[in-house]
Write a protein that holds these residues in place. Structure first.
Motif, PDB file in Angstrom:
ATOM      1  N   PRO A   1       0.929  -1.223  -0.111  1.00 35.95           N
ATOM      2  CA  PRO A   1      -0.096   0.047  -0.048  1.00 35.95           C
ATOM      3  C   PRO A   1       0.866   1.029   0.078  1.00 35.95           C
ATOM      4  CG  PRO A   1      -0.009  -1.090   2.301  1.00 35.95           C
ATOM      5  CD  PRO A   1       0.612  -2.052   1.265  1.00 35.95           C
ATOM      6  N   SER A   2       0.399   2.260  -0.728  1.00 36.45           N
ATOM      7  CA  SER A   2       1.092   3.594  -0.653  1.00 36.45           C
ATOM      8  C   SER A   2       0.500   4.399   0.217  1.00 36.45           C
ATOM      9  CB  SER A   2       1.134   3.970  -2.165  1.00 36.45           C
ATOM     10  OG  SER A   2      -0.225   4.194  -2.437  1.00 36.45           O
ATOM     11  N   VAL A   3       1.603   5.285   0.598  1.00 35.11           N
ATOM     12  CA  VAL A   3       0.894   6.816   1.531  1.00 35.11           C
ATOM     13  C   VAL A   3       1.263   7.838   0.650  1.00 35.11           C
ATOM     14  CG1 VAL A   3       1.539   7.833   3.755  1.00 35.11           C
ATOM     15  CG2 VAL A   3       1.695   5.288   3.622  1.00 35.11           C
ATOM     16  N   LYS A   4       0.261   8.636   0.324  1.00 36.90           N
ATOM     17  CA  LYS A   4       0.419   9.808  -0.272  1.00 36.90           C
ATOM     18  C   LYS A   4       0.593  11.125   0.593  1.00 36.90           C
ATOM     19  CE  LYS A   4      -1.200  11.910  -4.629  1.00 36.90           C
ATOM     20  NZ  LYS A   4      -2.045  11.640  -5.544  1.00 36.90           N
ATOM     21  N   MET A   5       1.818  11.846   0.236  1.00 29.95           N
ATOM     22  CA  MET A   5       2.102  12.981   1.146  1.00 29.95           C
ATOM     23  C   MET A   5       2.434  14.223   0.220  1.00 29.95           C
ATOM     24  SD  MET A   5       4.014  11.595   4.745  1.00 29.95           S
ATOM     25  CE  MET A   5       5.374  11.340   3.692  1.00 29.95           C
ATOM     26  N   ARG A   6       2.001  15.331   0.334  1.00 31.42           N
ATOM     27  CA  ARG A   6       2.436  16.330  -0.716  1.00 31.42           C
ATOM     28  C   ARG A   6       2.201  16.021  -2.092  1.00 31.42           C
ATOM     29  NH1 ARG A   6       6.541  19.593   2.956  1.00 31.42           N
ATOM     30  NH2 ARG A   6       5.374  19.873   4.748  1.00 31.42           N
ATOM     31  N   GLY A   7       1.135  15.180  -2.496  1.00 30.24           N
ATOM     32  CA  GLY A   7       1.316  14.932  -4.017  1.00 30.24           C
ATOM     33  C   GLY A   7       2.173  13.825  -4.283  1.00 30.24           C
ATOM     34  N   ARG A   8       3.010  13.218  -3.564  1.00 31.08           N
ATOM     35  CA  ARG A   8       4.053  12.226  -3.731  1.00 31.08           C
ATOM     36  C   ARG A   8       3.530  10.841  -3.012  1.00 31.08           C
ATOM     37  NH1 ARG A   8       7.699  16.617  -3.466  1.00 31.08           N
ATOM     38  NH2 ARG A   8       8.716  17.066  -5.596  1.00 31.08           N
ATOM     39  N   LYS A   9       3.729   9.930  -3.638  1.00 29.20           N
ATOM     40  CA  LYS A   9       3.622   8.516  -3.240  1.00 29.20           C
ATOM     41  C   LYS A   9       4.805   7.866  -2.610  1.00 29.20           C
ATOM     42  CE  LYS A   9       0.612   6.003  -5.483  1.00 29.20           C
ATOM     43  NZ  LYS A   9       0.033   5.324  -6.547  1.00 29.20           N
ATOM     44  N   TYR A  10       4.663   7.093  -1.462  1.00 27.37           N
ATOM     45  CA  TYR A  10       5.632   6.608  -0.958  1.00 27.37           C
ATOM     46  C   TYR A  10       5.030   5.313  -0.257  1.00 27.37           C
ATOM     47  CZ  TYR A  10       7.711  11.222  -0.084  1.00 27.37           C
ATOM     48  OH  TYR A  10       8.170  12.478  -0.697  1.00 27.37           O
ATOM     49  N   ARG A  11       6.102   4.326   0.271  1.00 24.99           N
ATOM     50  CA  ARG A  11       5.584   2.969   0.470  1.00 24.99           C
ATOM     51  C   ARG A  11       6.602   2.751   1.688  1.00 24.99           C
ATOM     52  NH1 ARG A  11       2.490   0.817  -3.883  1.00 24.99           N
ATOM     53  NH2 ARG A  11       2.751   2.211  -5.430  1.00 24.99           N
ATOM     54  N   TRP A  12       6.106   1.696   2.733  1.00 30.61           N
ATOM     55  CA  TRP A  12       7.056   1.355   3.778  1.00 30.61           C
ATOM     56  C   TRP A  12       8.073   0.387   3.380  1.00 30.61           C
ATOM     57  CZ3 TRP A  12       7.025   4.064   8.058  1.00 30.61           C
ATOM     58  CH2 TRP A  12       5.735   4.685   8.380  1.00 30.61           C
ATOM     59  N   ARG A  13       9.216   0.672   3.574  1.00 30.09           N
ATOM     60  CA  ARG A  13      10.411  -0.281   3.284  1.00 30.09           C
ATOM     61  C   ARG A  13       9.977  -1.773   3.808  1.00 30.09           C
ATOM     62  NH1 ARG A  13      16.313   1.463   4.948  1.00 30.09           N
ATOM     63  NH2 ARG A  13      16.409   2.630   3.328  1.00 30.09           N
ATOM     64  N   SER A  14       9.526  -2.090   4.738  1.00 29.14           N
ATOM     65  CA  SER A  14       9.457  -3.346   5.251  1.00 29.14           C
ATOM     66  C   SER A  14       8.347  -4.074   4.144  1.00 29.14           C
ATOM     67  CB  SER A  14       8.964  -3.477   6.528  1.00 29.14           C
ATOM     68  OG  SER A  14       7.777  -2.743   6.815  1.00 29.14           O
ATOM     69  N   ALA A  15       7.360  -3.249   3.931  1.00 25.83           N
ATOM     70  CA  ALA A  15       6.561  -3.797   2.780  1.00 25.83           C
ATOM     71  C   ALA A  15       7.121  -4.038   1.358  1.00 25.83           C
ATOM     72  CB  ALA A  15       5.281  -3.119   2.667  1.00 25.83           C
ATOM     73  N   CYS A  16       7.860  -3.097   0.961  1.00 27.34           N
ATOM     74  CA  CYS A  16       8.633  -3.212  -0.373  1.00 27.34           C
ATOM     75  C   CYS A  16       9.651  -4.341  -0.126  1.00 27.34           C
ATOM     76  CB  CYS A  16       9.426  -1.706  -0.464  1.00 27.34           C
ATOM     77  SG  CYS A  16       8.456  -0.346  -0.607  1.00 27.34           S
ATOM     78  N   ASN A  17      10.341  -4.443   0.742  1.00 27.17           N
ATOM     79  CA  ASN A  17      11.192  -5.709   0.909  1.00 27.17           C
ATOM     80  C   ASN A  17      10.329  -7.216   1.083  1.00 27.17           C
ATOM     81  OD1 ASN A  17      13.495  -4.197   1.173  1.00 27.17           O
ATOM     82  ND2 ASN A  17      13.425  -4.158   3.145  1.00 27.17           N
ATOM     83  N   ALA A  18       9.107  -7.077   1.524  1.00 24.77           N
ATOM     84  CA  ALA A  18       8.350  -8.380   1.489  1.00 24.77           C
ATOM     85  C   ALA A  18       7.892  -8.504   0.143  1.00 24.77           C
ATOM     86  CB  ALA A  18       7.319  -8.191   2.544  1.00 24.77           C
ATOM     87  N   PHE A  19       7.451  -7.476  -0.745  1.00 29.17           N
ATOM     88  CA  PHE A  19       6.937  -7.675  -1.807  1.00 29.17           C
ATOM     89  C   PHE A  19       8.234  -8.224  -2.913  1.00 29.17           C
ATOM     90  CE2 PHE A  19       6.135  -5.856  -6.194  1.00 29.17           C
ATOM     91  CZ  PHE A  19       4.771  -6.558  -6.493  1.00 29.17           C
ATOM     92  N   LYS A  20       9.234  -7.644  -2.540  1.00 27.14           N
ATOM     93  CA  LYS A  20      10.406  -8.015  -3.472  1.00 27.14           C
ATOM     94  C   LYS A  20      10.799  -9.443  -3.368  1.00 27.14           C
ATOM     95  CE  LYS A  20      12.903  -4.572  -2.607  1.00 27.14           C
ATOM     96  NZ  LYS A  20      14.038  -3.495  -2.440  1.00 27.14           N
ATOM     97  N   ALA A  21      10.566  -9.926  -2.206  1.00 29.65           N
ATOM     98  CA  ALA A  21      10.987 -11.430  -1.893  1.00 29.65           C
ATOM     99  C   ALA A  21      10.010 -12.497  -2.289  1.00 29.65           C
ATOM    100  CB  ALA A  21      10.834 -11.428  -0.111  1.00 29.65           C
ATOM    101  N   LEU A  22       8.732 -12.074  -2.914  1.00 30.64           N
ATOM    102  CA  LEU A  22       7.603 -13.076  -3.147  1.00 30.64           C
ATOM    103  C   LEU A  22       8.391 -13.466  -4.506  1.00 30.64           C
ATOM    104  CD1 LEU A  22       4.531 -10.841  -2.955  1.00 30.64           C
ATOM    105  CD2 LEU A  22       5.301 -12.752  -1.382  1.00 30.64           C
ATOM    106  N   PRO A  23       7.822 -14.780  -4.835  1.00 28.78           N
ATOM    107  CA  PRO A  23       8.379 -15.455  -6.066  1.00 28.78           C
ATOM    108  C   PRO A  23       7.419 -14.948  -7.163  1.00 28.78           C
ATOM    109  CG  PRO A  23       7.027 -16.906  -4.545  1.00 28.78           C
ATOM    110  CD  PRO A  23       7.250 -15.823  -4.062  1.00 28.78           C
ATOM    111  N   ARG A  24       8.153 -14.709  -8.476  1.00 29.09           N
ATOM    112  CA  ARG A  24       7.532 -14.106  -9.685  1.00 29.09           C
ATOM    113  C   ARG A  24       7.740 -15.142 -10.619  1.00 29.09           C
ATOM    114  NH1 ARG A  24       4.333 -10.936  -7.524  1.00 29.09           N
ATOM    115  NH2 ARG A  24       5.296  -9.388  -6.109  1.00 29.09           N
ATOM    116  N   ARG A  25       6.659 -14.775 -11.509  1.00 22.19           N
ATOM    117  CA  ARG A  25       6.662 -15.826 -12.748  1.00 22.19           C
ATOM    118  C   ARG A  25       7.831 -15.142 -13.623  1.00 22.19           C
ATOM    119  NH1 ARG A  25       1.291 -15.324 -16.410  1.00 22.19           N
ATOM    120  NH2 ARG A  25       1.885 -13.330 -17.343  1.00 22.19           N
ATOM    121  N   PRO A  26       8.359 -16.010 -14.617  1.00 22.16           N
ATOM    122  CA  PRO A  26       9.296 -15.065 -15.363  1.00 22.16           C
ATOM    123  C   PRO A  26       8.659 -14.348 -16.464  1.00 22.16           C
ATOM    124  CG  PRO A  26       9.187 -17.899 -15.880  1.00 22.16           C
ATOM    125  CD  PRO A  26       8.249 -17.290 -14.576  1.00 22.16           C
ATOM    126  N   SER A  27       9.401 -13.423 -16.991  1.00 20.23           N
ATOM    127  CA  SER A  27       8.861 -12.512 -18.068  1.00 20.23           C
ATOM    128  C   SER A  27       8.669 -13.268 -19.216  1.00 20.23           C
ATOM    129  CB  SER A  27       9.712 -11.171 -18.252  1.00 20.23           C
ATOM    130  OG  SER A  27      11.213 -11.724 -18.798  1.00 20.23           O
TER     131      SER A  27
END
Length: 92
Positions: A58-84
């Motif tokens: 999930p994103s957090v919007k502040m002053r017109g910009r979007k941010y995400r929590w680092r822990s959530a980003c790291n968990a997302f990057k660790a998920l297995p993905r299908r090959p392109s």
């Protein structure tokens, strides 16, 4: 009419925000940095946000910009993905 696009400097693009009352090592990561870490464009990240099957952090919007929590980003990057498609084509 001439339209001029200003490029953000690397320093502006990579600014990470530390939020009080959060976990000691958890910070907000700007979307341009998160997209760069994933190797995708900001538009692709926006499309992923719209698709409920992908489950982006999930994103957090502040002053017109979007941010995400680092822990959530790291968990997302660790998920297995299908090959392109490109990787699947070269493997065949």
């Amino acid at each position: 009419m001439l339209l001029v696009r200003r490029r953000q400097s690397e320093r502006q693009k990579m600014s990470i925000i530390k939020v009080e009352n959060s976990a000691p090592d958890d910070v907000l990561v700007p979307d341009p940095l998160f997209a760069e870490q994933l190797g995708i464009t900001l538009r692709t990240l926006a499309r992923w946000d719209e698709d409920p099957r992908i489950n982006t952090p999930p994103s957090v919007k502040m002053r017109g910009r979007k941010y995400r929590w680092r822990s959530a980003c790291n968990a997302f990057k660790a998920l297995p993905r299908r090959p392109s498609r490109e990787a699947a084509a070269t493997a065949a």
